[in-house]
Motif scaffolding. Structure first.
Motif, short mmCIF file in Angstrom:
data_model
loop_
_atom_site.label_atom_id
_atom_site.label_comp_id
_atom_site.label_asym_id
_atom_site.label_seq_id
_atom_site.Cartn_x
_atom_site.Cartn_y
_atom_site.Cartn_z
N GLN A 13 0.82 -1.20 0.00
CA GLN A 13 0.00 0.00 0.00
C GLN A 13 0.86 1.26 0.00
OE1 GLN A 13 -2.37 -0.62 3.54
NE2 GLN A 13 -4.08 -1.42 2.34
N PRO A 14 0.36 2.35 -0.52
CA PRO A 14 1.11 3.61 -0.48
C PRO A 14 1.47 3.98 0.96
CG PRO A 14 -0.74 3.81 -1.97
CD PRO A 14 -0.90 2.48 -1.27
N GLY A 15 2.68 4.48 1.12
CA GLY A 15 3.17 4.87 2.42
C GLY A 15 3.88 3.77 3.19
N ARG A 16 3.74 2.54 2.72
CA ARG A 16 4.38 1.41 3.41
C ARG A 16 5.80 1.20 2.88
NH1 ARG A 16 0.37 -1.47 6.22
NH2 ARG A 16 2.14 -2.48 7.24
N SER A 17 6.45 0.19 3.43
CA SER A 17 7.84 -0.10 3.07
C SER A 17 7.99 -1.49 2.47
CB SER A 17 8.72 0.00 4.33
OG SER A 17 8.67 1.29 4.89
N LEU A 18 9.08 -1.65 1.75
CA LEU A 18 9.41 -2.95 1.14
C LEU A 18 10.92 -3.03 1.01
CD1 LEU A 18 7.48 -5.19 0.10
CD2 LEU A 18 7.86 -4.29 -2.21
N ARG A 19 11.45 -4.23 1.17
CA ARG A 19 12.90 -4.42 1.05
C ARG A 19 13.19 -5.44 -0.05
NH1 ARG A 19 17.17 -7.59 4.82
NH2 ARG A 19 18.94 -6.14 4.73
N LEU A 20 13.96 -5.01 -1.02
CA LEU A 20 14.39 -5.90 -2.09
C LEU A 20 15.78 -6.44 -1.79
CD1 LEU A 20 13.29 -3.87 -5.26
CD2 LEU A 20 11.96 -5.49 -3.90
N SER A 21 16.00 -7.68 -2.17
CA SER A 21 17.31 -8.30 -2.01
C SER A 21 17.79 -8.83 -3.35
CB SER A 21 17.24 -9.46 -1.01
OG SER A 21 16.78 -9.03 0.24
N CYS A 22 19.10 -8.89 -3.49
CA CYS A 22 19.69 -9.43 -4.71
C CYS A 22 20.92 -10.23 -4.32
CB CYS A 22 20.06 -8.32 -5.67
SG CYS A 22 20.99 -8.87 -7.12
N ALA A 23 20.96 -11.47 -4.76
CA ALA A 23 22.11 -12.34 -4.47
C ALA A 23 22.85 -12.65 -5.76
CB ALA A 23 21.64 -13.63 -3.82
N ALA A 24 24.16 -12.50 -5.72
CA ALA A 24 24.99 -12.76 -6.89
C ALA A 24 25.68 -14.11 -6.75
CB ALA A 24 26.03 -11.66 -7.05
N SER A 25 25.89 -14.76 -7.87
CA SER A 25 26.64 -16.01 -7.89
C SER A 25 27.46 -16.06 -9.17
CB SER A 25 25.69 -17.22 -7.81
OG SER A 25 24.81 -17.24 -8.91
N GLY A 26 28.35 -17.04 -9.25
CA GLY A 26 29.22 -17.13 -10.41
C GLY A 26 30.54 -16.43 -10.12
N SER A 27 30.99 -15.61 -11.04
CA SER A 27 32.28 -14.92 -10.91
C SER A 27 32.13 -13.66 -10.06
CB SER A 27 32.81 -14.57 -12.30
OG SER A 27 32.98 -15.72 -13.09
N ILE A 28 31.76 -13.86 -8.80
CA ILE A 28 31.46 -12.72 -7.94
C ILE A 28 32.70 -11.90 -7.62
CG2 ILE A 28 29.39 -13.75 -6.95
CD1 ILE A 28 31.03 -14.48 -4.50
N PHE A 29 33.90 -12.49 -7.82
CA PHE A 29 35.12 -11.74 -7.54
C PHE A 29 35.30 -10.58 -8.51
CE2 PHE A 29 37.48 -13.30 -11.17
CZ PHE A 29 36.86 -14.51 -11.45
N GLY A 65 16.03 10.19 0.01
CA GLY A 65 15.36 10.35 1.29
C GLY A 65 14.35 9.27 1.60
N ARG A 66 14.00 8.45 0.61
CA ARG A 66 13.02 7.38 0.82
C ARG A 66 13.64 5.99 0.65
NH1 ARG A 66 8.85 6.75 -2.54
NH2 ARG A 66 9.92 7.63 -4.34
N PHE A 67 14.58 5.87 -0.28
CA PHE A 67 15.20 4.57 -0.57
C PHE A 67 16.63 4.55 -0.03
CE2 PHE A 67 12.66 3.27 -4.63
CZ PHE A 67 11.47 3.52 -3.95
N THR A 68 17.06 3.38 0.39
CA THR A 68 18.44 3.19 0.84
C THR A 68 19.01 1.93 0.23
OG1 THR A 68 17.95 4.26 2.97
CG2 THR A 68 19.95 2.93 2.84
N ILE A 69 20.18 2.07 -0.39
CA ILE A 69 20.86 0.90 -0.96
C ILE A 69 21.99 0.50 -0.01
CG2 ILE A 69 22.45 2.32 -2.35
CD1 ILE A 69 22.28 0.12 -4.53
N ALA A 70 22.20 -0.80 0.13
CA ALA A 70 23.25 -1.28 1.04
C ALA A 70 23.80 -2.60 0.51
CB ALA A 70 22.69 -1.46 2.45
N ARG A 71 25.07 -2.85 0.80
CA ARG A 71 25.70 -4.11 0.41
C ARG A 71 25.69 -5.05 1.61
NH1 ARG A 71 29.23 -3.18 -4.12
NH2 ARG A 71 29.79 -5.40 -4.07
N GLY A 72 25.65 -6.33 1.30
CA GLY A 72 25.78 -7.33 2.34
C GLY A 72 27.23 -7.45 2.78
#
Length: 122
Positions: A13-29, A65-72
């Motif tokens: 719903q509008p005004g709520r929050s959601l968190r997306l995740s992304c996992a990498a594999s393969g040649s991650i180096f 101000g609304r979204f935040t990106i972060a690395r694991g």
């Protein structure tokens, strides 16, 4: 090659929050910077946020101000915390990994995930 798999999309719903995740594999180096793009129906794909290996971030004006990106901890994952969501945030969100490491993202060879749909609606 690098494979990217997104998760966390859905209906919110509008005004709520959601968190997306992304996992990498393969040649991650080879991965240095990572980012999130989105593509709304009938619109061009746009860069939402990016983060370098050193943690330097950039955001589209529309999400500052609304979204935040972060690395694991292992640097092979990236998250997008989305707060105060608006209907105009509705889009397919794509994870992206870059072999370059500059703030002007992307700067090297980059890889795409298949995307996860975020729908913001009451």
């Amino acid at each position: 090659q690098v494979q990217l798999v997104e998760s966390g999309g859905g209906l919110v719903q509008p005004g709520r929050s959601l968190r997306l995740s992304c996992a990498a594999s393969g040649s991650i180096f080879t991965i240095k910077a990572m980012g999130w793009y989105r593509q709304a129906p009938g619109k061009q794909r746009e860069l939402v946020a990016s983060i370098t290996s050193a943690g330097s971030t950039n955001y589209a004006d529309s999400v500052k101000g609304r979204f935040t990106i972060a690395r694991g901890y292992g640097k092979d994952t990236v998250y997008l915390e989305m707060n105060s969501l608006k209907p105009e945030d509705t889009a397919v969100y794509y994870c992206n990994a870059d072999t370059g490491d500059r703030s002007d993202y992307p700067s090297g060879i980059h890889y795409w995930g298949k995307g996860t749909l975020v729908t913001v609606s009451s």
